[in-house]
Design an enzyme around this catalytic site. Sequence first.
Site, PDB file in Angstrom:
ATOM      1  N   ALA A  31       0.827  -1.207   0.000  1.00  0.00           N
ATOM      2  CA  ALA A  31       0.000   0.000   0.000  1.00  0.00           C
ATOM      3  C   ALA A  31       0.860   1.255   0.000  1.00  0.00           C
ATOM      4  O   ALA A  31       0.702   2.146  -0.843  1.00  0.00           O
ATOM      5  CB  ALA A  31      -0.938  -0.011   1.203  1.00  0.00           C
ATOM      6  N   LYS A  53       9.148   1.497   9.642  1.00  0.00           N
ATOM      7  CA  LYS A  53       9.567   1.124  10.998  1.00  0.00           C
ATOM      8  C   LYS A  53      10.795   0.219  11.003  1.00  0.00           C
ATOM      9  O   LYS A  53      11.563   0.215  11.965  1.00  0.00           O
ATOM     10  CB  LYS A  53       8.399   0.428  11.692  1.00  0.00           C
ATOM     11  CG  LYS A  53       8.577   0.179  13.166  1.00  0.00           C
ATOM     12  CD  LYS A  53       7.274  -0.362  13.741  1.00  0.00           C
ATOM     13  CE  LYS A  53       7.390  -0.669  15.205  1.00  0.00           C
ATOM     14  NZ  LYS A  53       6.126  -1.213  15.744  1.00  0.00           N
ATOM     15  N   SER A  60       4.449  -6.657   6.504  1.00  0.00           N
ATOM     16  CA  SER A  60       3.568  -7.806   6.312  1.00  0.00           C
ATOM     17  C   SER A  60       3.503  -8.286   4.864  1.00  0.00           C
ATOM     18  O   SER A  60       3.270  -9.470   4.616  1.00  0.00           O
ATOM     19  CB  SER A  60       2.155  -7.466   6.792  1.00  0.00           C
ATOM     20  OG  SER A  60       2.152  -7.248   8.195  1.00  0.00           O
ATOM     21  N   GLY A  66      -0.200 -16.635  -0.343  1.00  0.00           N
ATOM     22  CA  GLY A  66      -1.172 -17.116  -1.317  1.00  0.00           C
ATOM     23  C   GLY A  66      -1.142 -16.395  -2.637  1.00  0.00           C
ATOM     24  O   GLY A  66      -0.972 -17.000  -3.692  1.00  0.00           O
ATOM     25  N   GLU A 132      -8.596 -20.177  -3.598  1.00  0.00           N
ATOM     26  CA  GLU A 132      -8.486 -20.203  -2.147  1.00  0.00           C
ATOM     27  C   GLU A 132      -9.869 -20.173  -1.526  1.00  0.00           C
ATOM     28  O   GLU A 132     -10.884 -20.059  -2.227  1.00  0.00           O
ATOM     29  CB  GLU A 132      -7.629 -19.030  -1.650  1.00  0.00           C
ATOM     30  CG  GLU A 132      -6.186 -19.109  -2.110  1.00  0.00           C
ATOM     31  CD  GLU A 132      -5.319 -18.026  -1.493  1.00  0.00           C
ATOM     32  OE1 GLU A 132      -5.793 -17.314  -0.601  1.00  0.00           O
ATOM     33  OE2 GLU A 132      -4.164 -17.889  -1.921  1.00  0.00           O
ATOM     34  N   ASP A 231       0.526   0.591  15.328  1.00  0.00           N
ATOM     35  CA  ASP A 231       0.966   1.982  15.505  1.00  0.00           C
ATOM     36  C   ASP A 231       0.082   2.976  14.738  1.00  0.00           C
ATOM     37  O   ASP A 231      -0.249   4.041  15.254  1.00  0.00           O
ATOM     38  CB  ASP A 231       2.417   2.129  15.040  1.00  0.00           C
ATOM     39  CG  ASP A 231       3.346   1.141  15.721  1.00  0.00           C
ATOM     40  OD1 ASP A 231       3.183   0.918  16.936  1.00  0.00           O
ATOM     41  OD2 ASP A 231       4.217   0.576  15.036  1.00  0.00           O
ATOM     42  N   HIS A 252      -6.282 -16.721  10.973  1.00  0.00           N
ATOM     43  CA  HIS A 252      -6.025 -17.660   9.875  1.00  0.00           C
ATOM     44  C   HIS A 252      -6.170 -19.070  10.420  1.00  0.00           C
ATOM     45  O   HIS A 252      -5.592 -19.415  11.450  1.00  0.00           O
ATOM     46  CB  HIS A 252      -4.625 -17.465   9.298  1.00  0.00           C
ATOM     47  CG  HIS A 252      -4.472 -18.077   7.940  1.00  0.00           C
ATOM     48  ND1 HIS A 252      -4.429 -19.442   7.740  1.00  0.00           N
ATOM     49  CD2 HIS A 252      -4.387 -17.513   6.701  1.00  0.00           C
ATOM     50  CE1 HIS A 252      -4.315 -19.695   6.455  1.00  0.00           C
ATOM     51  NE2 HIS A 252      -4.287 -18.552   5.800  1.00  0.00           N
ATOM     52  N   ARG A 301     -12.683 -18.104   5.717  1.00  0.00           N
ATOM     53  CA  ARG A 301     -11.747 -18.330   6.817  1.00  0.00           C
ATOM     54  C   ARG A 301     -12.412 -18.379   8.194  1.00  0.00           C
ATOM     55  O   ARG A 301     -12.016 -19.159   9.054  1.00  0.00           O
ATOM     56  CB  ARG A 301     -10.675 -17.234   6.810  1.00  0.00           C
ATOM     57  CG  ARG A 301      -9.685 -17.419   5.685  1.00  0.00           C
ATOM     58  CD  ARG A 301      -8.657 -16.329   5.653  1.00  0.00           C
ATOM     59  NE  ARG A 301      -7.659 -16.612   4.632  1.00  0.00           N
ATOM     60  CZ  ARG A 301      -6.687 -15.781   4.303  1.00  0.00           C
ATOM     61  NH1 ARG A 301      -6.588 -14.612   4.898  1.00  0.00           N
ATOM     62  NH2 ARG A 301      -5.810 -16.113   3.369  1.00  0.00           N
ATOM     63  N   HIS A 362      -4.427 -13.073  12.389  1.00  0.00           N
ATOM     64  CA  HIS A 362      -3.873 -12.907  11.051  1.00  0.00           C
ATOM     65  C   HIS A 362      -4.111 -11.519  10.459  1.00  0.00           C
ATOM     66  O   HIS A 362      -3.173 -10.839  10.064  1.00  0.00           O
ATOM     67  CB  HIS A 362      -4.469 -13.978  10.129  1.00  0.00           C
ATOM     68  CG  HIS A 362      -3.946 -13.955   8.734  1.00  0.00           C
ATOM     69  ND1 HIS A 362      -2.603 -14.052   8.429  1.00  0.00           N
ATOM     70  CD2 HIS A 362      -4.585 -13.855   7.534  1.00  0.00           C
ATOM     71  CE1 HIS A 362      -2.428 -14.004   7.120  1.00  0.00           C
ATOM     72  NE2 HIS A 362      -3.620 -13.868   6.554  1.00  0.00           N
ATOM     73  N   ARG A 397     -12.418 -10.951   5.935  1.00  0.00           N
ATOM     74  CA  ARG A 397     -11.737 -10.753   4.647  1.00  0.00           C
ATOM     75  C   ARG A 397     -11.746 -12.019   3.804  1.00  0.00           C
ATOM     76  O   ARG A 397     -11.443 -13.107   4.290  1.00  0.00           O
ATOM     77  CB  ARG A 397     -10.288 -10.320   4.894  1.00  0.00           C
ATOM     78  CG  ARG A 397      -9.466 -10.166   3.614  1.00  0.00           C
ATOM     79  CD  ARG A 397      -8.086  -9.650   3.923  1.00  0.00           C
ATOM     80  NE  ARG A 397      -7.249 -10.624   4.569  1.00  0.00           N
ATOM     81  CZ  ARG A 397      -6.413 -11.467   3.942  1.00  0.00           C
ATOM     82  NH1 ARG A 397      -6.345 -11.457   2.628  1.00  0.00           N
ATOM     83  NH2 ARG A 397      -5.660 -12.304   4.618  1.00  0.00           N
TER      84      ARG A 397
END
Length: 841
Positions: A31, A53, A60, A66, A132, A231, A252, A301, A362, A397
């Site tokens: 992003a 950071k 991440s 996947g 998935e 943060d 997850h 999920r 997750h 999600r």
Amino acid sequence: MSAPVIPLRLTAPEPGWTVEADVVVVGSGIAGLTVALRHAELDPSAKVLVVTKDMLSSGSTRWAQGGIAAVLDPRDTPEEHLHDTLVAGVGLCDVRAVRTLVTEGPDAVRRLMARGARFDRSSDGELQLTREGGHRRRRIVHAGGDATGAEVQRALVEALRASGIEVIEHALVLDLLKDARGRARGVTLHVMGEGARDGVGAVRARAVVLATGGMGQVYAATTNPEVSTGDGVALALRAGAVLRDIEFVQFHPTVLWLGEGSTGQQPLISEAVRGEGAFLTDHEGNRFMADVHELADLAPRDVVAKAITRTMRLTGRDHVLLDGRHFGRHKWESRFPTIYAVCREHGIDPATQPIPVAPAAHYASGGVRTDLRGRTSIDGLYACGEVACTGVHGANRLASNSLLEGLVFAERIAEDIHAVRPEPGEPVAGSAASGLVDPRVRTRIQAHMSTGASVLRGRDSLAATARALRDARWTPVTVPACTESWEVTNLLTVATVLTGAAAARLETRGSHWREDHGTRDDDEWLGHLDVTLDEEGLRMTYTPHGDAMPPRLAHELSAAGLDPAEVDALIGRALDEDLQEAGDVTSLATIPAGQRSVADVVARKDGVVAGLAVAEAVFVRLGAARAERVAKDGEQVRAGDVLMTVEGPVRALLTAERTALNLLTHLSGVATLTGRWVEAIGGTTARVRDSRKTLPGLRSLEKYAVRCGGGVNHRMSLSDAALIKDNHVVAAGGVAEAFRLVRERYPDLPIEVEIDRLDQLDPVLEEGAELILLDNFTVEDTARAVHVVKNRAKNRVALEASGGLTLESARDVAETGVDYLAVGALTHSAPALDIALDLRG
């Protein structure tokens, strides 16, 4: 919302250095880097600064195994991707946001490939697509088998370094800088190292983009890296931004179980493994997912995580097994080399042994609330990626939508900043800082969250967690300002809000599973929990979902004979027409984001009011916190009367004003005109009623307004009754033949007939018409028709006068003895009743 004191600003030294930028992006995942690269392309002269950071390549994104979900197969469609996403989101997805994701996503992925990302392809050069959980088609692109995130990160980092965009690494963001009008004007941060910049400094910028990732480290076991301490979420909350749906944390279902008591970042076993045919079993070899969901092991999920947790409880085990032995060693090594290597590193050979797995924290589906351009509730502050709540994910999600969301909304943010070109502003001093949290309580916070606020939650466990979090804030020593204390303060802030929201939502939905409220409750909980922080503490607000309305209003509309879903859809279309994507630009430019007020809906003319519940639904949908009605639908009101009072953010009130008043003034105009006709024929036995001369999409509301004015309704549609008119008679070959044909096909429907001459009355009566419409009859002929019907009709026959009626002649017509006066003008051309919104102060 009762909670311990949360600081409005972190205790930190004054900035020892300052950097100027046009845009500062906090975070270096998919992003953040996409925002930076895209903005630099749009405005090469702008100074874009990325602060991260850890190292530029950390975060991440690199751990995403996947892939990226996008419609790249010609046999797939955006509508199917939309459907799968909405199903996974369990009623709380913003449909507009999801539609944006699935329609703009494919091109965003292609632009990512143009930046250098290399995805796996077949021998003929076509992209390899996998499937998935929750997806009904193969639409997941991947790289290196199961190393998609690493490849995406590599490509973006290389592109960024080639662009010359400045980067500050090892920088922990602290707080938002704002100007006197409350607009974002930069950030303070702490650089952990030595060199040209170290210690606490400030970046002054016209726009701030939070792309800080998730908050998985709030739990003891997570797939998130060590830097994911929430943060960005904590910073936004302290700054006054709105957090939304933070209780929806996705666990997850298949994380490598490393043994009892293992904590920290745990290896992820990608959903793609099940997508390729691996399956879950208990320790006796039973495939427990087959009876849980139609998609079995590829269910969404939340469904799989809950099923695993139930199975673990029933069997007394702390993990289940993922069986992919039938893949064979070659497939493991070629398709899932990273997972295979990690398993072997921990003494497991997936080619010959089932993999022990258990759920772990997750992904956060909630976060800092944004619009479709990534704008938060603070001017100049944007959020993107996992830190943001765009509305795409709802309560859970869908697999592999996260990287796509980062791409699509990052590009939108860059384009919005470029289009808006925020003005420079001088930062002002913020709120006073308060104490930090002792870093030594970090593991206690994580343990309590994993015990009481994880996959399984209930009133008692959440109350115990909340007490433990309050206790964790107390410390007998002064806590120094340092990286560890800032991080744990952020973790405790996020944990406190998450626990409070989870305790407030009394239902089970998506990734929020309440053991004491085990079912989904759309009547009370089809909505969002928004949290803000000010000097008085945390404030939580329930906001009805954008595609629904509060149950109270829905029940009221139903009692009035209206379909709440139809009314809600009408409001949605009206708002879409009014706002488009840019929104209410005048209110955005002139009104500070946090400004709140009260406004009165006031009648400017005498009349009959109708549609107050509909107008209230508009205000509530756009964020009004309170609406109090003074008048009631159907009441006669005078000029100057206050009809309703609304309270909330000024931007929301003024943005809702036009749509709410468009509906209210029109419906009140219909009711007012109806009231005049009713008054004109008062004392007679006739009643005023409407026709089908309504505005498209407004028929049910306009007919409701007629009832508010004292009238009654005629047919709602062409299917309610058969109405034989002159053209039907011509087509059928006569009145008798028309009657016969209708009775043969629709034997149970009432038959109405329209006539325009008195000599047509007898044949119609002979055929047994139940309602006769006298079209454009004179008063004298109307009286004769009434006399004929009274003396010759075998059964009860109603007469309706229509056409050529005026208020002046209405009484004469009514006194003939007709049953109804049908007035098409009531709904077709009634003048609006003048009603306005007056903002107090």
